[in-house]
Design an enzyme around this catalytic site. Structure first.
Site, short mmCIF file in Angstrom:
data_model
loop_
_atom_site.label_atom_id
_atom_site.label_comp_id
_atom_site.label_asym_id
_atom_site.label_seq_id
_atom_site.Cartn_x
_atom_site.Cartn_y
_atom_site.Cartn_z
N ASP A 1 51.22 -9.94 19.97
CA ASP A 1 50.71 -8.78 20.67
C ASP A 1 51.41 -7.55 20.11
OD1 ASP A 1 49.24 -7.50 22.81
OD2 ASP A 1 51.16 -7.21 23.80
N ASP B 1 53.42 -10.42 26.31
CA ASP B 1 54.18 -10.02 27.50
C ASP B 1 53.29 -9.84 28.73
OD1 ASP B 1 52.80 -7.74 26.88
OD2 ASP B 1 54.54 -6.58 26.29
N ASP C 1 48.03 -12.44 28.17
CA ASP C 1 48.53 -13.30 27.10
C ASP C 1 48.78 -14.72 27.56
OD1 ASP C 1 48.66 -11.24 25.17
OD2 ASP C 1 50.54 -10.53 26.01
#
Length: 958
Positions: free
Chosen positions: A367, A666, A670
């Site tokens: 990410d 985070d 996700d």
């Protein structure tokens, strides 16, 4: 229910009228926009749709989890061997009227040791599994406890679980949104959706935006979502989805549906376990059949219970010899050591196999926000007409902590024209942020360069008189502040709008527009600041006219102060970490909910996106079927504007391509991909509870470089485990050769010995084999786990998921070394028996003497194998002080091996000869034969080194 401030309801009557004019045309949401639901409607809808809660997972039963561990082939065979041994011990006890002599006690100890090994390993496996499945429970923590809702024409507070379809909910700055819904009124509403969509900036919301449910989540301005946080503004929305039907709930379902796959090492160990398990069964049956065939010439043996007892004992011994009992135990010990080492490097690993899996990973899907970047909007550049451009990365002013007065004015004016706040908390030694991240970026630079430091001090010095809040239509915010006894209008907003309200020439205007385009193309978010002075008379007029006229007075005929470029910058360590990944053959991929241009710019800066790479958006990805994605997945380095399901598809496609996939993240969005990936890495500081629970590993410092250290550790640990496996298998092969072929050969050889006439022979007892497989290997295995290697494993390509554990010469080396040790042990067995025969030992002691010599040869050879595997160099060229842990462990293992061989009472429990210390020849056989291995191993390694050097010379010359 708790009554809320009724005055606030009256205050919002004007807003309520606006709400009542909105027509949703949706029977599901049919409600009174002015009065809200009544109690009867609430009850009916809660009965129909349930409470606003996520589905709770069933609590796992620890006992059932423990029982599940016994499905393994190795475990079943060992349990079977223990059962047979207990039956034989009980039969023996009955025959001896339960007179517990040493021999009978030994018969019961053998299966007890087997059961201890089985139950201990199963307990470790059960504990790991019980720890692993808590992901969905964590999502419940994201739901707010209390929510403001319009019911029965009152604004009240209720538990968020009581919210139902059709409720009218009020939200304002700082609130956590309790459910999904359509906006029916909003004012300056900006919502932080980073944990759900991956967007680094707050999303602007507008109740008048077109309702189009085909848009990606991040682009639906007319909707708000459960678990998002209101950054600025106020709004009302009608609840359209609750609990499991919200976007958060769908992610919860996706997490619970994901099955954690086996790590590459688990797959390989399971495969090995099955091979040796079935081999153990085959050898047991083969041994029994072979002994029966040998006894056919003298069928009277079949009537003797002792014959069948010996047949069973030899069969069990052979099965135990084939099974490397320490395989799981020693691998687990090395992995635990690796976990402890990684904890010191700020990476908390939740399960053992995670360490090894990281070492095998070939792709890291990361990410962007908070992982590769700092998750903090930062002003990187300033631009004024007088001083041109200032770059905070390179300016001398920045290094000296000095800003030119025009640049400082730009920062101070931008800070005054904002609703954000930044206060330093001395107790926690960190800043407390409130408001829009783009406005907070001004306050950080203010704290860094201005004498006033905090915004409060600046506003005390330059008092605010009036404010026109930011509006998404006009894209501007305006304040009036009293600065040096003058009334100064400050306007901040979109440069393309602001430039048309400034008194400048066409040439200067084009110069400002070009700078805005230049920065925007580099993925910066650009804001302009302008100002003007007004007199008392104009101020009084402004304070007494409507909003439209106020804008006309304030937001025209301005003076240009400058442009500000900001971005969520990459982490300083991320670029170096990615370079190491690339050298190690690991492909980093950025998967983000952000704009594709911003994503590409950051990816280029980090060297993730290189020439020839491709980038794709979630919308474009949705046009691909799974087969098309599978064909093209390896071409993409950047995925932008993706939804949670997109991440799952990407991970699935990469895994189908035989990649070992690591996924960092985070946010709530996700979590499903973190669980699905071979290794999920959650951020410890800014990560949501859901992402931490779904992940296999938590990075305490949120640092991408920590992942690289984890990969390095993983590769090192994988090699250490391979060394231990090779050591175990060499011994297992030697044991099979010794017990199986020894039984076959010596049954014929000893037939001609009158001393052993009618005596049933055995090669090694099950207890002797277990002692070698567990204790003699144990200490060197731990030492190999603690021993650092001089080899840089990050210069090698990752191990393929499909690559055999015996690849790269390990299989051939294991085989010939096992055969060699087996032959030497057989030689020791024969010479030990011959010496005992020639010295008129009794029949039982002849077999025990031979068995003891073979036991010593095999055990000492196992420790020598550990020394041989600690380095690629021959032992004579290795620094003993560097490898002192291995040498110390070998000495320790040899001590216990000699203890059970030379101490008479202990030797009896192992079916060894209890007077070994009285016979120097037997001792010389047991201690001398293993020394044959040292020059053979050294010659083999020297040959390999010479071949490798020759290959390097040839490659350099070519």
């Amino acid at each position: 229910m708790i009554s809320y401030n009724k005055n606030k309801t009256k205050k919002n009557d004007k807003n309520t009228k606006k709400i009542s004019n909105v027509n949703l045309n949706d029977s599901l949401l049919n409600t009174s926009m002015k009065h809200g639901l009544n109690d009867k409607e609430v009850f009916e809808r809660q009965t129909k749709f349930g409470l606003n809660e996520l589905k709770k997972t069933k609590k796992i039963n620890p006992f059932l989890v423990y029982l599940k561990q016994f499905k393994d082939v190795l475990v079943i065979i060992l349990l079977f061997a223990a059962l047979i041994s207990y039956i034989l011990a009980i039969v023996s006890g009955v025959r001896k009227n339960w007179e517990f002599n040493t021999e009978l006690i030994v018969e019961f100890i053998e299966p007890t040791i087997i059961l201890f090994v089985v139950f201990s390993n199963s307990l470790i496996g059960a504990i790991q599994e019980i720890k692993s499945a808590k992901a969905v429970d964590a999502l419940n923590k994201l739901n707010p406890l209390k929510t403001k809702v319009v019911r029965n024409n009152n604004l009240i507070i209720v538990d968020s679980s009581e919210i139902t379809i059709g409720d009218i909910v009020m939200i304002e700055a700082g609130d956590v949104i309790p459910a999904d819904g359509y906006l029916v009124f909003s004012s300056n509403l900006n919502v932080i959706e980073a944990s759900l969509t991956g967007e680094s900036e707050p999303s602007n919301k507008d109740y008048l935006a077109k309702r189009d449910l085909t848009l990606p989540l991040a682009d639906r301005k007319f909707m708000v979502y459960s678990s998002s946080v209101v950054a600025t503004g106020t709004a009302y929305f009608v609840v359209s989805a609750i609990g499991q039907q919200t976007e958060l709930g769908k992610i919860s379902s996706a997490i619970s549906e994901q099955k954690e796959g086996l790590s590459p090492l688990q797959t390989k160990i399971n495969k090995l376990g099955k091979i040796f398990g079935y081999l153990g069964i085959s050898l047991f049956l083969c041994s029994v059949l072979m002994q029966i065939l040998f006894a056919i010439p003298n069928t009277s043996h079949f009537k003797d219970p002792l014959f069948w007892s010996t047949v069973a004992i030899n069969g069990v011994s052979l099965a135990v010899a084939a099974i490397p009992e320490g395989l799981i135990a020693f691998s687990s010990i090395i992995l635990v050591i690796g976990i402890q080492r990684m904890a010191k490097e700020r990476a908390i690993v939740k399960d053992l196999m995670t360490v090894e899996t990281l070492g095998s990973c070939s792709v890291i899907c990361s990410d962007k926000t908070g992982t590769l970047t700092q998750n903090k909007m930062t002003i990187m550049k300033l631009y004024t007409l007088e001083q041109n451009e200032l770059d905070f990365n390179f300016s001398k002013e920045n290094n000296q902590f000095i800003l030119h007065e025009n640049f400082l004015k730009l920062i101070e004016y931008g800070s005054l024209c904002s609703e954000a706040n930044l206060v330093f908390d001395s107790q926690n030694n960190q800043f407390k942020e409130v408001g829009d991240p783009t406005e907070i970026a001004f306050l950080y630079r203010l704290n860094q360069y201005s004498e006033t430091k905090e915004k409060k001090n600046l506003e005390d010095k330059h008092k605010r008189i009036f404010v026109l809040p930011f509006d998404s239509d006009r894209k501007l915010m305006t304040t009036i502040n009293k600065i040096n006894d003058k009334y100064i209008v400050i306007v901040k907003g979109a440069p393309d709008i602001l430039v048309n309200k400034i008194n400048i020439s066409k040439t200067i205007k084009e110069q400002i527009i070009n700078k805005n385009i230049e920065w925007s193309n580099s993925a910066f978010r650009v804001l302009g600041v302008a100002s003007k002075e007004i007199d008392d008379k104009t101020l009084n007029i402004i304070l007494n006219v409507n909003e439209k006229e106020q804008m006309q007075y304030l937001e025209n005929n301005l003076s240009f102060d400058g442009l500000v470029a900001m971005i969520d910058p990459p982490r300083n360590e991320a670029k170096d970490a990615i370079e190491i990944c690339l050298r190690a053959g690991i492909k980093p991929i950025m998967i983000t909910g952000d704009n594709i241009n911003t994503a590409i710019a950051i990816a280029k800066d980090l060297n993730i996106y290189k020439e020839g790479d491709l980038a794709i958006t979630g919308a474009q990805l949705n046009e691909f079927d799974d087969e098309t994605l599978l064909q093209n997945v390896e071409k993409y380095s950047v995925y932008a504007r993706v939804a949670p399901n997109d991440k799952l598809r990407i991970v699935n496609a990469l895994q189908t391509k035989n990649h070992v996939v690591a996924m960092t993240g985070d946010g709530v969005n996700d979590a499903p991909a973190l669980k699905k990936a071979d290794i999920g890495c959650a951020m410890g500081r800014v990560g949501t509870e859901a992402s931490k629970q779904a992940a296999n590993m938590i990075l305490l410092d949120d640092n991408f470089s920590t992942i690289v250290l984890a990969v390095k550790n993983g590769r090192s640990i994988y090699q250490k485990i391979k060394n231990v496996i090779q050591n175990l298998l060499i011994t297992s092969i030697a044991e099979i050769i010794l017990v199986l072929f020894g039984l076959l050969i010596f049954t014929f050889v000893f037939k001609s010995w009158k001393e052993l006439e009618g005596k049933e022979i055995y090669i090694l007892s099950a207890t002797q084999l277990l002692w070698i497989n567990l204790f003699t290997h144990g200490f060197p295995a731990i030492a190999l786990g603690l021993q650092n290697s001089k080899e840089n494993y990050m210069n090698n390509s990752p191990t393929s998921r499909s690559e055999s554990i015996f690849a790269k010469g390990m299989g051939i080396n294991t085989l010939w070394q096992g055969i060699l040790v087996g032959i030497i042990s057989m030689l020791g067995y024969y010479l030990g028996a011959l010496y005992a025969k020639n010295n008129n030992f009794n029949p039982d002691d002849i077999i025990k003497s031979a068995s003891t010599v073979a036991f010593l040869v095999l055990g000492i050879s196992a420790t020598f194998n550990s020394i041989n595997l600690m380095s690629k160099k021959p032992v004579i060229l290795s620094n003993p002080f560097y490898y002192w842990k291995v040498y110390a462990s070998v000495i320790f293992s040899l001590f216990f091996l000699l203890l059970v061989s030379f101490v008479g009472k202990i030797a009896t429990f192992f079916k060894s000869y209890d007077k070994l210390a009285e016979h120097s020849i037997l001792i010389s056989y047991g201690l001398g034969f293993p020394l044959i291995l040292i020059p053979i191993y050294a010659t083999h390694k020297m040959t390999l080194l010479l071949i490798e050097k020759r290959k390097m010379k040839l490659s350099l010359s070519n």
